[in-house]
Write a protein that holds these residues in place. Sequence first.
Motif, PDB file in Angstrom:
ATOM      1  N   GLU A 266       0.892  -3.469   3.091  1.00  0.00           N
ATOM      2  CA  GLU A 266       0.214  -2.621   2.093  1.00  0.00           C
ATOM      3  C   GLU A 266      -0.717  -1.602   2.751  1.00  0.00           C
ATOM      4  O   GLU A 266      -0.760  -0.436   2.344  1.00  0.00           O
ATOM      5  CB  GLU A 266      -0.568  -3.520   1.142  1.00  0.00           C
ATOM      6  CG  GLU A 266      -1.209  -2.798  -0.009  1.00  0.00           C
ATOM      7  CD  GLU A 266      -1.857  -3.730  -1.006  1.00  0.00           C
ATOM      8  OE1 GLU A 266      -2.842  -3.292  -1.618  1.00  0.00           O
ATOM      9  OE2 GLU A 266      -1.393  -4.871  -1.170  1.00  0.00           O
ATOM     10  N   THR A 267      -1.430  -2.025   3.772  1.00  0.00           N
ATOM     11  CA  THR A 267      -2.359  -1.124   4.459  1.00  0.00           C
ATOM     12  C   THR A 267      -1.623   0.037   5.108  1.00  0.00           C
ATOM     13  O   THR A 267      -2.051   1.198   5.012  1.00  0.00           O
ATOM     14  CB  THR A 267      -3.161  -1.893   5.527  1.00  0.00           C
ATOM     15  OG1 THR A 267      -3.848  -2.975   4.890  1.00  0.00           O
ATOM     16  CG2 THR A 267      -4.168  -1.000   6.219  1.00  0.00           C
TER      17      THR A 267
ATOM     18  N   LYS B 167      -0.537   2.484   2.435  1.00  0.00           N
ATOM     19  CA  LYS B 167      -1.663   3.286   1.937  1.00  0.00           C
ATOM     20  C   LYS B 167      -2.032   4.380   2.937  1.00  0.00           C
ATOM     21  O   LYS B 167      -2.277   5.530   2.551  1.00  0.00           O
ATOM     22  CB  LYS B 167      -2.865   2.390   1.661  1.00  0.00           C
ATOM     23  CG  LYS B 167      -2.726   1.561   0.417  1.00  0.00           C
ATOM     24  CD  LYS B 167      -3.949   0.708   0.183  1.00  0.00           C
ATOM     25  CE  LYS B 167      -3.794  -0.110  -1.089  1.00  0.00           C
ATOM     26  NZ  LYS B 167      -4.977  -0.945  -1.346  1.00  0.00           N
TER      27      LYS B 167
ATOM     28  N   GLY C 168      -1.841   9.975  -1.792  1.00  0.00           N
ATOM     29  CA  GLY C 168      -2.707   8.823  -2.021  1.00  0.00           C
ATOM     30  C   GLY C 168      -2.827   8.413  -3.475  1.00  0.00           C
ATOM     31  O   GLY C 168      -2.990   7.234  -3.777  1.00  0.00           O
TER      32      GLY C 168
ATOM     33  N   VAL D 189      -0.139   5.722  -4.559  1.00  0.00           N
ATOM     34  CA  VAL D 189      -0.006   4.468  -3.813  1.00  0.00           C
ATOM     35  C   VAL D 189       0.210   3.277  -4.738  1.00  0.00           C
ATOM     36  O   VAL D 189       1.121   2.476  -4.522  1.00  0.00           O
ATOM     37  CB  VAL D 189      -1.235   4.226  -2.912  1.00  0.00           C
ATOM     38  CG1 VAL D 189      -1.228   2.830  -2.328  1.00  0.00           C
ATOM     39  CG2 VAL D 189      -1.292   5.247  -1.807  1.00  0.00           C
ATOM     40  N   ASP D 190      -0.614   3.149  -5.764  1.00  0.00           N
ATOM     41  CA  ASP D 190      -0.496   1.993  -6.648  1.00  0.00           C
ATOM     42  C   ASP D 190       0.866   1.940  -7.322  1.00  0.00           C
ATOM     43  O   ASP D 190       1.465   0.858  -7.445  1.00  0.00           O
ATOM     44  CB  ASP D 190      -1.611   2.002  -7.699  1.00  0.00           C
ATOM     45  CG  ASP D 190      -2.968   1.706  -7.087  1.00  0.00           C
ATOM     46  OD1 ASP D 190      -3.035   1.048  -6.034  1.00  0.00           O
ATOM     47  OD2 ASP D 190      -3.978   2.152  -7.671  1.00  0.00           O
TER      48      ASP D 190
END
Length: 73
Positions: free
Chosen positions: A11-12, A15, A24, A27-28
């Motif tokens: 995940e990092t 992102k 950005g 991302v979700d």
Amino acid sequence: MATATEIIANETEIKQAMGVLGLGSMVDDLLDEIELDRELAISIAQADRGETFPIEELEKQVMEKFAKGYYDR
């Protein structure tokens, strides 16, 4: 050498990459899509093995998730 489908980012990393690309704000949504794809693949594999899940149990789980705000944005 690994193929593109064998490489999995955490995940990092996702992102950070999305931020570098100027995406950005998405991302979700991307992480949600990845999780849905993962869950779908698991479900298809279970169906292929003949594993079944009673609809009543599914309804119960979905209603519990709604009650806990799992689907809220």
